[in-house]
Enzyme design. Structure first.
Site, mmCIF file in Angstrom:
data_model
loop_
_atom_site.group_PDB
_atom_site.id
_atom_site.type_symbol
_atom_site.label_atom_id
_atom_site.label_comp_id
_atom_site.label_asym_id
_atom_site.label_seq_id
_atom_site.Cartn_x
_atom_site.Cartn_y
_atom_site.Cartn_z
ATOM 1 N N LYS A 126 0.869 -1.195 0.000
ATOM 2 C CA LYS A 126 0.000 0.000 0.000
ATOM 3 C C LYS A 126 0.889 1.223 0.000
ATOM 4 C CE LYS A 126 -4.421 0.970 0.229
ATOM 5 N NZ LYS A 126 -5.588 0.168 -0.168
ATOM 6 N N ASP A 166 -7.134 4.214 -4.417
ATOM 7 C CA ASP A 166 -7.779 4.078 -3.115
ATOM 8 C C ASP A 166 -8.391 5.460 -2.854
ATOM 9 O OD1 ASP A 166 -7.909 2.080 -0.662
ATOM 10 O OD2 ASP A 166 -7.480 4.010 0.239
HETATM 11 P P1 NDP Z 1 -13.003 7.771 -2.739
HETATM 12 O O1 NDP Z 1 -11.933 8.751 -2.570
HETATM 13 O O2 NDP Z 1 -13.588 7.559 -4.100
HETATM 14 O O3 NDP Z 1 -14.220 8.107 -1.771
HETATM 15 C C1 NDP Z 1 -14.020 8.177 -0.390
HETATM 16 C C2 NDP Z 1 -15.331 8.560 0.274
HETATM 17 O O4 NDP Z 1 -15.189 8.409 1.679
HETATM 18 C C3 NDP Z 1 -15.730 9.998 0.032
HETATM 19 O O5 NDP Z 1 -17.121 10.095 0.077
HETATM 20 C C4 NDP Z 1 -15.084 10.699 1.236
HETATM 21 O O6 NDP Z 1 -15.684 11.935 1.588
HETATM 22 C C5 NDP Z 1 -15.302 9.684 2.316
HETATM 23 N N1 NDP Z 1 -14.254 9.823 3.333
HETATM 24 C C6 NDP Z 1 -12.918 9.740 3.142
HETATM 25 N N2 NDP Z 1 -12.259 9.950 4.286
HETATM 26 C C7 NDP Z 1 -13.207 10.185 5.203
HETATM 27 C C8 NDP Z 1 -13.147 10.461 6.573
HETATM 28 N N3 NDP Z 1 -11.966 10.573 7.228
HETATM 29 N N4 NDP Z 1 -14.322 10.641 7.234
HETATM 30 C C9 NDP Z 1 -15.509 10.538 6.569
HETATM 31 N N5 NDP Z 1 -15.618 10.272 5.263
HETATM 32 C C10 NDP Z 1 -14.477 10.090 4.604
HETATM 33 O O7 NDP Z 1 -12.436 6.403 -2.164
HETATM 34 P P2 NDP Z 1 -12.956 4.899 -2.397
HETATM 35 O O8 NDP Z 1 -14.411 4.875 -2.599
HETATM 36 O O9 NDP Z 1 -12.073 4.302 -3.417
HETATM 37 O O10 NDP Z 1 -12.580 4.222 -1.000
HETATM 38 C C11 NDP Z 1 -13.505 4.118 0.086
HETATM 39 C C12 NDP Z 1 -13.071 3.008 1.014
HETATM 40 O O11 NDP Z 1 -13.032 1.771 0.300
HETATM 41 C C13 NDP Z 1 -11.672 3.160 1.625
HETATM 42 O O12 NDP Z 1 -11.678 2.594 2.921
HETATM 43 C C14 NDP Z 1 -10.796 2.324 0.710
HETATM 44 O O13 NDP Z 1 -9.619 1.898 1.355
HETATM 45 C C15 NDP Z 1 -11.741 1.165 0.444
HETATM 46 N N6 NDP Z 1 -11.467 0.352 -0.731
HETATM 47 C C16 NDP Z 1 -11.361 0.913 -1.973
HETATM 48 C C17 NDP Z 1 -11.127 0.113 -3.077
HETATM 49 C C18 NDP Z 1 -11.078 0.665 -4.455
HETATM 50 O O14 NDP Z 1 -10.980 -0.131 -5.395
HETATM 51 N N7 NDP Z 1 -11.185 1.967 -4.670
HETATM 52 C C19 NDP Z 1 -10.917 -1.343 -2.939
HETATM 53 C C20 NDP Z 1 -11.131 -1.843 -1.586
HETATM 54 C C21 NDP Z 1 -11.372 -1.009 -0.545
HETATM 55 P P3 NDP Z 1 -14.991 13.302 1.173
HETATM 56 O O15 NDP Z 1 -15.339 13.498 -0.276
HETATM 57 O O16 NDP Z 1 -15.576 14.333 2.071
HETATM 58 O O17 NDP Z 1 -13.518 13.131 1.387
HETATM 59 O O1 2IT Z 2 -7.942 -1.633 -0.641
HETATM 60 C C1 2IT Z 2 -7.900 -2.126 -1.792
HETATM 61 O O2 2IT Z 2 -8.023 -3.341 -1.980
HETATM 62 C C2 2IT Z 2 -7.715 -1.213 -2.929
HETATM 63 N N1 2IT Z 2 -7.665 -0.007 -2.745
HETATM 64 C C3 2IT Z 2 -7.550 -1.778 -4.324
HETATM 65 C C4 2IT Z 2 -6.134 -2.244 -4.548
HETATM 66 C C5 2IT Z 2 -5.815 -2.665 -5.958
HETATM 67 O O3 2IT Z 2 -4.631 -2.967 -6.169
HETATM 68 O O4 2IT Z 2 -6.683 -2.694 -6.825
#
Ligand code: NDP
Ligand code: 2IT
Length: 445
Positions: A126, A166
């Site tokens: 990561k 992420d």
């Molecule tokens: P994005 O940046 O697309 O969206 C993040 C969302 O979460 C936004 O709505 C953001 O609000 C909110 N957020 C972020 N930080 C905070 C915080 N400290 N408190 C409250 N709300 C918060 O990210 P993703 O959708 O990609 O990721 C969301 C989660 O999913 C994370 O935990 C990530 O690690 C996990 N994840 C993502 C994957 C991926 O493929 N993208 C794969 C597996 C897991 P704001 O706009 O106000 O910042």
């Molecule tokens: O938390 C996760 O699994 C991710 N943000 C996706 C990682 C990836 O390599 O697609």
């Protein structure tokens, strides 16, 4: 040799002071696998656990860039290359002001087990930066991404370490970083996943985490003879994972009543339909606005500074960030009739919240199992890149469904306790066995 979990954790804490999120992630895994370790002394003699919690390599670097006023800005960049026992380091990059070594070590540690569960050959890593993309211009985001990749490029490669998105890193940032990598290295390779469709990306990768999480929750509900049809669903976040989670729930006949961002939550008792979701996607991905605007457009309630867990729901799909559900939130969810929680985010439930869910024997799918669909389709993107092919939407979606189903089976195999499935225990043990055995085979490295 450690006599108790507490004794082991004391060492982890004293060797990694102040890394609270990392301690939390390690403790959860160790609690699940402790008994299995005692029954398999070969792991103890070879100090698999001690080796597993020590990243193979941590890279930390300066990221200088110029803002639109010509002022020099300095951020800190990281890549934690945690474990390569079953494949090249693989995991996302997070750009958020809260990023620290503790956050990235917790995420990298989780990623090892998650990637192991996907059945694909990917190690765990990561990275990211404390850079805050909010309020930055296109030009500033590009300058930052180029500077970040100018250092990162020497540490990554298609068979070494393959980053992805992420929080704060989506298609736009992956594009700028890929461009800079290609320019410096003069190589067009699958060094990043989540790429654009016409330059090596995979169909379904943007959708994969959200869709995968809903497929996993569907499998969980099926164990009770139930489905998403007619279910009221609370989703948190409004980014990549939340958006495609909502899309799939709507398709399966459920009603999503909440979304959120770091400023607050919206509650729409009528449900967020496809048209409203399209508007949210435009708001968050193009205009980069705030969820508050939703209620100004569609009505419903805005809960300023609050999380969505006060909403009455049957299923909760936390999809924002770590530790966004505490004990009180979990008790509220259970009291209001929630029967299933599947984590789209990484570690959104804190340890007390998990105790509440498990104590009440509701269906609880931890992130490393429920949100593995994203990295799984990243793995499929790597396969397509290496054979210079691209698979159809249907092919990738089918493979994603099969992977989520096999993760569910692995959790069931190792977590079944009478008619209850402890998915936390199941995911941790299943993930651990594959890594530990690979490490044993490869000697003391
Ligand atoms: P994005 O940046 O697309 O969206 C993040 C969302 O979460 C936004 O709505 C953001 O609000 C909110 N957020 C972020 N930080 C905070 C915080 N400290 N408190 C409250 N709300 C918060 O990210 P993703 O959708 O990609 O990721 C969301 C989660 O999913 C994370 O935990 C990530 O690690 C996990 N994840 C993502 C994957 C991926 O493929 N993208 C794969 C597996 C897991 P704001 O706009 O106000 O910042
Ligand atoms: O938390 C996760 O699994 C991710 N943000 C996706 C990682 C990836 O390599 O697609």
């Amino acid at each position: 040799m450690y006599k108790t979990i507490d004794a082991f954790m004391e060492t982890v804490i004293s060797k990694n002071p102040g890394q609270d999120e990392f301690h939390q992630a390690v403790r959860e895994v160790v609690e699940s696998i402790w008994e299995h370790l005692q029954d398999n002394p070969q792991y103890l003699h070879t100090k698999i656990l001690d080796r597993l919690i020590e990243p193979e390599r941590v890279i930390m670097f300066r990221v200088p860039w110029r803002d639109d006023q010509g002022m020099v800005q300095v951020n800190r960049g990281y890549r934690v290359e945690f474990n390569s026992a079953i494949g090249p380091y693989k995991g996302g990059l997070r750009f958020h002001p809260s990023v620290s070594l503790s956050i990235l070590k917790f995420l990298g540690f989780e990623q090892i087990f998650k990637n192991s569960l996907t059945t694909l050959p990917m190690g765990g890593g990561k990275g990211g930066s404390d850079f805050d993309p909010k309020g930055k211009s296109e030009n500033e985001v590009m300058s930052f991404c180029q500077s970040f990749m100018t250092e990162l490029n020497r540490h990554i490669g298609p068979v070494t370490d393959v980053p992805a998105g992420d929080i704060g890193v989506g298609g736009r940032e992956i594009g700028y970083m890929f461009g800079q990598y290609k320019r410096i290295r003069n190589e067009f390779t699958g060094v990043l996943t989540g790429k654009g469709l016409n330059w090596g990306g995979s169909l379904i990768r943007p959708e994969a985490t959200g869709y995968g999480c809903v497929y996993f929750a569907q499998k969980m509900l099926q164990t009770k003879g139930d489905s998403f049809k007619g279910k009221t669903v609370a989703v948190s976040g409004s980014g990549n994972v939340a958006q495609y989670t909502t899309e799939k729930v709507i398709e399966l006949g459920g009603k999503v009543v909440t979304l959120s961002d770091s400023s607050g939550s919206i509650y729409d008792s009528e449900g967020i339909d496809s048209e409203k979701l399209q508007w949210v996607m435009d708001l968050k991905n193009v205009r980069r606005g705030r969820m508050k605007e939703y209620t100004e457009k569609f009505g419903g309630e805005y809960w300023d500074g609050k999380r969505p867990w006060g909403a009455k729901c049957d299923v909760a799909l936390p999809s924002a960030t770590q530790n966004e559900i505490n004990k009180e939130d979990a008790e509220t969810l259970v009291k209001n009739g929630c029967i299933c929680v599947a984590e789209g985010a990484n570690m959104p439930s804190d340890p007390d919240a998990i105790d509440v869910f498990l104590g009440n024997k509701i269906l609880f799918g931890p992130g490393k199992a429920a949100n593995a669909g994203g990295v799984a389709v990243s793995g499929l993107e790597m396969s397509q890149n290496s054979i210079l092919m691209s698979w159809s939407r249907e092919e990738v979606d089918e493979k994603l469904k099969n992977i989520m189903s096999s993760i569910h089976d692995a959790c069931e195999k190792h977590g079944k306790d009478g008619d209850f499935i402890n998915y936390v225990k199941g995911a941790n043990i299943a993930g651990f066995i594959k890594i530990a055995d690979a490490m044993m085979d490869q000697g003391v490295v």
